[in-house]
Design a protein around this motif. Structure first.
Motif, PDB file in Angstrom:
ATOM      1  N   GLN A  38      -4.468  -8.406   0.090  1.00 20.85           N
ATOM      2  CA  GLN A  38      -4.792  -8.574   1.516  1.00 20.85           C
ATOM      3  C   GLN A  38      -5.789  -7.523   2.011  1.00 20.85           C
ATOM      4  O   GLN A  38      -5.960  -7.357   3.210  1.00 20.85           O
ATOM      5  N   LEU A  39      -6.395  -6.808   1.077  1.00 18.02           N
ATOM      6  CA  LEU A  39      -7.321  -5.734   1.458  1.00 18.02           C
ATOM      7  C   LEU A  39      -8.739  -6.045   1.001  1.00 18.02           C
ATOM      8  O   LEU A  39      -8.945  -6.751   0.010  1.00 18.02           O
ATOM      9  N   SER A  40      -9.702  -5.467   1.704  1.00 17.48           N
ATOM     10  CA  SER A  40     -11.098  -5.562   1.266  1.00 17.48           C
ATOM     11  C   SER A  40     -11.335  -4.579   0.119  1.00 17.48           C
ATOM     12  O   SER A  40     -10.504  -3.699  -0.147  1.00 17.48           O
ATOM     13  N   GLY A  41     -12.492  -4.717  -0.533  1.00 16.26           N
ATOM     14  CA  GLY A  41     -12.830  -3.826  -1.642  1.00 16.26           C
ATOM     15  C   GLY A  41     -12.807  -2.362  -1.241  1.00 16.26           C
ATOM     16  O   GLY A  41     -12.258  -1.514  -1.947  1.00 16.26           O
ATOM     17  N   GLY A  42     -13.382  -2.078  -0.081  1.00 13.48           N
ATOM     18  CA  GLY A  42     -13.430  -0.693   0.380  1.00 13.48           C
ATOM     19  C   GLY A  42     -12.052  -0.150   0.707  1.00 13.48           C
ATOM     20  O   GLY A  42     -11.730   1.008   0.420  1.00 13.48           O
ATOM     21  N   GLN A  43     -11.213  -1.007   1.299  1.00 12.39           N
ATOM     22  CA  GLN A  43      -9.842  -0.588   1.616  1.00 12.39           C
ATOM     23  C   GLN A  43      -9.055  -0.318   0.340  1.00 12.39           C
ATOM     24  O   GLN A  43      -8.321   0.661   0.242  1.00 12.39           O
ATOM     25  N   ARG A  44      -9.251  -1.167  -0.662  1.00 22.98           N
ATOM     26  CA  ARG A  44      -8.559  -0.959  -1.945  1.00 22.98           C
ATOM     27  C   ARG A  44      -8.978   0.358  -2.577  1.00 22.98           C
ATOM     28  O   ARG A  44      -8.167   1.083  -3.140  1.00 22.98           O
ATOM     29  N   GLN A  45     -10.292   0.633  -2.483  1.00 19.15           N
ATOM     30  CA  GLN A  45     -10.776   1.878  -3.060  1.00 19.15           C
ATOM     31  C   GLN A  45     -10.143   3.070  -2.340  1.00 19.15           C
ATOM     32  O   GLN A  45      -9.792   4.066  -2.956  1.00 19.15           O
ATOM     33  N   ARG A  46      -9.952   2.932  -1.037  1.00 14.19           N
ATOM     34  CA  ARG A  46      -9.317   3.998  -0.274  1.00 14.19           C
ATOM     35  C   ARG A  46      -7.853   4.179  -0.672  1.00 14.19           C
ATOM     36  O   ARG A  46      -7.355   5.298  -0.731  1.00 14.19           O
ATOM     37  N   VAL A  47      -7.170   3.071  -0.938  1.00 11.98           N
ATOM     38  CA  VAL A  47      -5.782   3.175  -1.379  1.00 11.98           C
ATOM     39  C   VAL A  47      -5.713   3.876  -2.743  1.00 11.98           C
ATOM     40  O   VAL A  47      -4.853   4.732  -2.982  1.00 11.98           O
ATOM     41  N   ALA A  48      -6.664   3.520  -3.613  1.00 12.57           N
ATOM     42  CA  ALA A  48      -6.709   4.177  -4.929  1.00 12.57           C
ATOM     43  C   ALA A  48      -6.906   5.685  -4.766  1.00 12.57           C
ATOM     44  O   ALA A  48      -6.266   6.496  -5.452  1.00 12.57           O
ATOM     45  N   LEU A  49      -7.773   6.069  -3.834  1.00 12.29           N
ATOM     46  CA  LEU A  49      -7.958   7.492  -3.541  1.00 12.29           C
ATOM     47  C   LEU A  49      -6.680   8.090  -2.970  1.00 12.29           C
ATOM     48  O   LEU A  49      -6.273   9.193  -3.332  1.00 12.29           O
ATOM     49  N   GLY A  50      -6.047   7.318  -2.077  1.00 17.21           N
ATOM     50  CA  GLY A  50      -4.814   7.783  -1.444  1.00 17.21           C
ATOM     51  C   GLY A  50      -3.725   8.049  -2.465  1.00 17.21           C
ATOM     52  O   GLY A  50      -3.005   9.043  -2.378  1.00 17.21           O
ATOM     53  N   ARG A  51      -3.602   7.160  -3.438  1.00 24.15           N
ATOM     54  CA  ARG A  51      -2.626   7.349  -4.502  1.00 24.15           C
ATOM     55  C   ARG A  51      -2.849   8.646  -5.243  1.00 24.15           C
ATOM     56  O   ARG A  51      -1.912   9.295  -5.697  1.00 24.15           O
ATOM     57  N   ARG A 105       0.700  -3.774   3.785  1.00 23.42           N
ATOM     58  CA  ARG A 105      -0.009  -4.877   3.116  1.00 23.42           C
ATOM     59  C   ARG A 105       0.041  -4.784   1.603  1.00 23.42           C
ATOM     60  O   ARG A 105       0.275  -3.725   1.041  1.00 23.42           O
ATOM     61  N   LYS A 106      -0.227  -5.916   0.962  1.00 17.21           N
ATOM     62  CA  LYS A 106      -0.379  -5.963  -0.494  1.00 17.21           C
ATOM     63  C   LYS A 106      -1.871  -5.840  -0.827  1.00 17.21           C
ATOM     64  O   LYS A 106      -2.717  -6.214  -0.018  1.00 17.21           O
ATOM     65  N   PRO A 107      -2.181  -5.316  -2.016  1.00 21.20           N
ATOM     66  CA  PRO A 107      -3.591  -5.136  -2.389  1.00 21.20           C
ATOM     67  C   PRO A 107      -4.464  -6.377  -2.166  1.00 21.20           C
ATOM     68  O   PRO A 107      -5.612  -6.251  -1.742  1.00 21.20           O
ATOM     69  N   VAL A 112       0.840  -1.196   0.000  1.00 19.98           N
ATOM     70  CA  VAL A 112       0.000   0.000   0.000  1.00 19.98           C
ATOM     71  C   VAL A 112       0.879   1.252   0.000  1.00 19.98           C
ATOM     72  O   VAL A 112       0.664   2.189  -0.775  1.00 19.98           O
ATOM     73  N   PHE A 113       1.909   1.238   0.844  1.00 20.16           N
ATOM     74  CA  PHE A 113       2.821   2.385   0.886  1.00 20.16           C
ATOM     75  C   PHE A 113       3.421   2.652  -0.495  1.00 20.16           C
ATOM     76  O   PHE A 113       3.391   3.777  -0.995  1.00 20.16           O
ATOM     77  N   GLU A 114       3.943   1.596  -1.119  1.00 20.88           N
ATOM     78  CA  GLU A 114       4.585   1.760  -2.438  1.00 20.88           C
ATOM     79  C   GLU A 114       3.578   2.209  -3.497  1.00 20.88           C
ATOM     80  O   GLU A 114       3.910   3.014  -4.366  1.00 20.88           O
ATOM     81  N   ASN A 115       2.367   1.666  -3.415  1.00 24.99           N
ATOM     82  CA  ASN A 115       1.324   2.101  -4.339  1.00 24.99           C
ATOM     83  C   ASN A 115       1.061   3.594  -4.207  1.00 24.99           C
ATOM     84  O   ASN A 115       0.944   4.311  -5.200  1.00 24.99           O
ATOM     85  N   MET A 116       0.978   4.057  -2.960  1.00 25.55           N
ATOM     86  CA  MET A 116       0.688   5.474  -2.740  1.00 25.55           C
ATOM     87  C   MET A 116       1.876   6.356  -3.112  1.00 25.55           C
ATOM     88  O   MET A 116       1.707   7.487  -3.547  1.00 25.55           O
ATOM     89  N   ALA A 117       3.070   5.816  -2.946  1.00 28.13           N
ATOM     90  CA  ALA A 117       4.286   6.599  -3.205  1.00 28.13           C
ATOM     91  C   ALA A 117       4.631   6.674  -4.693  1.00 28.13           C
ATOM     92  O   ALA A 117       5.397   7.540  -5.113  1.00 28.13           O
ATOM     93  N   PHE A 118       4.036   5.781  -5.474  1.00 26.75           N
ATOM     94  CA  PHE A 118       4.487   5.587  -6.852  1.00 26.75           C
ATOM     95  C   PHE A 118       4.505   6.863  -7.696  1.00 26.75           C
ATOM     96  O   PHE A 118       5.506   7.182  -8.338  1.00 26.75           O
ATOM     97  N   GLY A 119       3.386   7.593  -7.648  1.00 23.16           N
ATOM     98  CA  GLY A 119       3.285   8.811  -8.460  1.00 23.16           C
ATOM     99  C   GLY A 119       4.311   9.862  -8.051  1.00 23.16           C
ATOM    100  O   GLY A 119       4.851  10.588  -8.889  1.00 23.16           O
ATOM    101  N   LEU A 120       4.610   9.922  -6.758  1.00 26.12           N
ATOM    102  CA  LEU A 120       5.596  10.892  -6.261  1.00 26.12           C
ATOM    103  C   LEU A 120       7.003  10.463  -6.664  1.00 26.12           C
ATOM    104  O   LEU A 120       7.834  11.290  -7.040  1.00 26.12           O
ATOM    105  N   ARG A 121       7.269   9.149  -6.605  1.00 28.07           N
ATOM    106  CA  ARG A 121       8.588   8.638  -7.031  1.00 28.07           C
ATOM    107  C   ARG A 121       8.851   8.984  -8.475  1.00 28.07           C
ATOM    108  O   ARG A 121       9.943   9.409  -8.830  1.00 28.07           O
ATOM    109  N   LEU A 122       7.812   8.781  -9.308  1.00 26.69           N
ATOM    110  CA  LEU A 122       7.943   9.088 -10.732  1.00 26.69           C
ATOM    111  C   LEU A 122       8.350  10.536 -10.932  1.00 26.69           C
ATOM    112  O   LEU A 122       9.047  10.874 -11.879  1.00 26.69           O
ATOM    113  N   ARG A 123       7.853  11.385 -10.039  1.00 23.76           N
ATOM    114  CA  ARG A 123       8.130  12.811 -10.170  1.00 23.76           C
ATOM    115  C   ARG A 123       9.365  13.228  -9.388  1.00 23.76           C
ATOM    116  O   ARG A 123       9.598  14.394  -9.150  1.00 23.76           O
ATOM    117  N   LYS A 124      10.133  12.253  -8.954  1.00 27.77           N
ATOM    118  CA  LYS A 124      11.425  12.482  -8.303  1.00 27.77           C
ATOM    119  C   LYS A 124      11.316  13.320  -7.033  1.00 27.77           C
ATOM    120  O   LYS A 124      12.187  14.125  -6.722  1.00 27.77           O
TER     121      LYS A 124
END
Ligand code: ADP
Ligand code: ADP
Length: 227
Positions: free
Chosen positions: A135-148, A131-133, A94-106
């Motif tokens: 290992q998450l419920s549907g609602g938690q995944r949707q929240r991670v997508a929002l978080g990203r 956690r990995k996606p 989840v952390f890496e998923n959320m960080a991805f867009g920022l990493r791309l932008r250095k």
């Protein structure tokens, strides 16, 4: 100038193909929650995808924060997009998923860390960061997508039926959460749905489309929708 402006937009997917978006003009102010609603195939997604830069504009102009973006690639537009099929990277935490867009932008490492943590707190997913996606419920995944999307502080969020894959109970809960998120972030949201209830409860303004054309634009109290 408005947060996002559409000026006489037209779209055809092929040279002599039908126009699926016709003369769409709309000013979406900073901080608005604009919902595009209308039957399947009326051109909502196409319009949103043109704002995102995922579809070429056939004719007309799109401005984001006053800048003409017709020829600006998606990654250079100050927007974030949330789709219905979460599109999380399965092998990243989840952390890496959320960080991805920022990493791309250095972005610097410590800034990434604090931005991810702060936004994870906002969405109440701080305890899920390792956690990995799967290992998450549907609602938690949707929240991670929002978080990203929110970690980047984009000028506008574009959401295309983000709740349509969720069960009814979760959909209602996530509606409330997105409304709350909009309040807290004080940001511009452009939201596409075919669900009239969703449109009426979520939008600060609603844009009703039919056959590629804007039929009505107004606050929920003022627009009339056929049942
Ligand atoms: P909505 O989001 O309101 O359901 P869309 O914007 O997805 O509508 O579609 C508008 C019209 O454009 C529909 O007739 C659809 O079939 C057509 N369309 C959408 N995407 C494509 C594509 N990639 N190629 C050709 N036609 C498309
Ligand atoms: P952002 O969060 O900044 O919008 P995206 O998550 O949309 O960034 O993706 C950034 C880039 O990474 C895109 O060009 C995308 O095609 C590419 N990408 C897509 N899938 C993966 C994957 N599984 N692993 C790594 N990169 C990917």
């Amino acid at each position: 100038m408005a947060g996002v402006s559409l000026r006489h937009l037209y779209k055809s997917y092929s040279k002599n193909g039908p126009l699926v978006v016709k003369d769409v003009s709309l000013d979406i102010e900073d901080g608005e929650f604009m919902v595009f609603v209308g039957p399947s195939g009326c051109g909502k997604s196409t319009t949103l995808r043109m704002v995102a830069g995922l579809e070429r504009v056939s004719q007309g102009e799109i401005y984001i924060g006053g800048e003409l973006v017709n020829h600006v690639p998606p990654k250079k537009r100050d927007i974030a997009m949330v789709f219905q099929n979460y599109a999380l990277y399965p092998n990243m935490s989840v952390f890496e998923n959320m960080a991805f867009g920022l990493r791309l932008r250095k972005t610097e490492k410590h800034q990434i860390e604090s931005a991810v943590k702060q936004n994870a707190r906002t969405l109440e997913i701080e305890h899920l960061l390792e956690r990995k996606p799967r290992q998450l419920s549907g609602g938690q995944r949707q929240r991670v997508a929002l978080g990203r999307a929110i970690v980047r502080h984009p000028k506008a969020f574009l959401m295309d039926e983000p709740l349509s894959n969720l069960d009814a109970r979760l959909r209602v809960q996530m509606r409330t959460e997105i409304i709350e998120l909009h309040r807290r972030l004080d940001t511009t949201m452009i939201y596409v749905t075919h669900d009239q209830t969703e449109a009426m409860t979520m939008g600060t303004r609603i844009c009703i489309m039919k056959d590629g054309i804007i039929q009505q634009v107004g606050v929920p109290e003022d627009v009339y929708m056929k049942p």
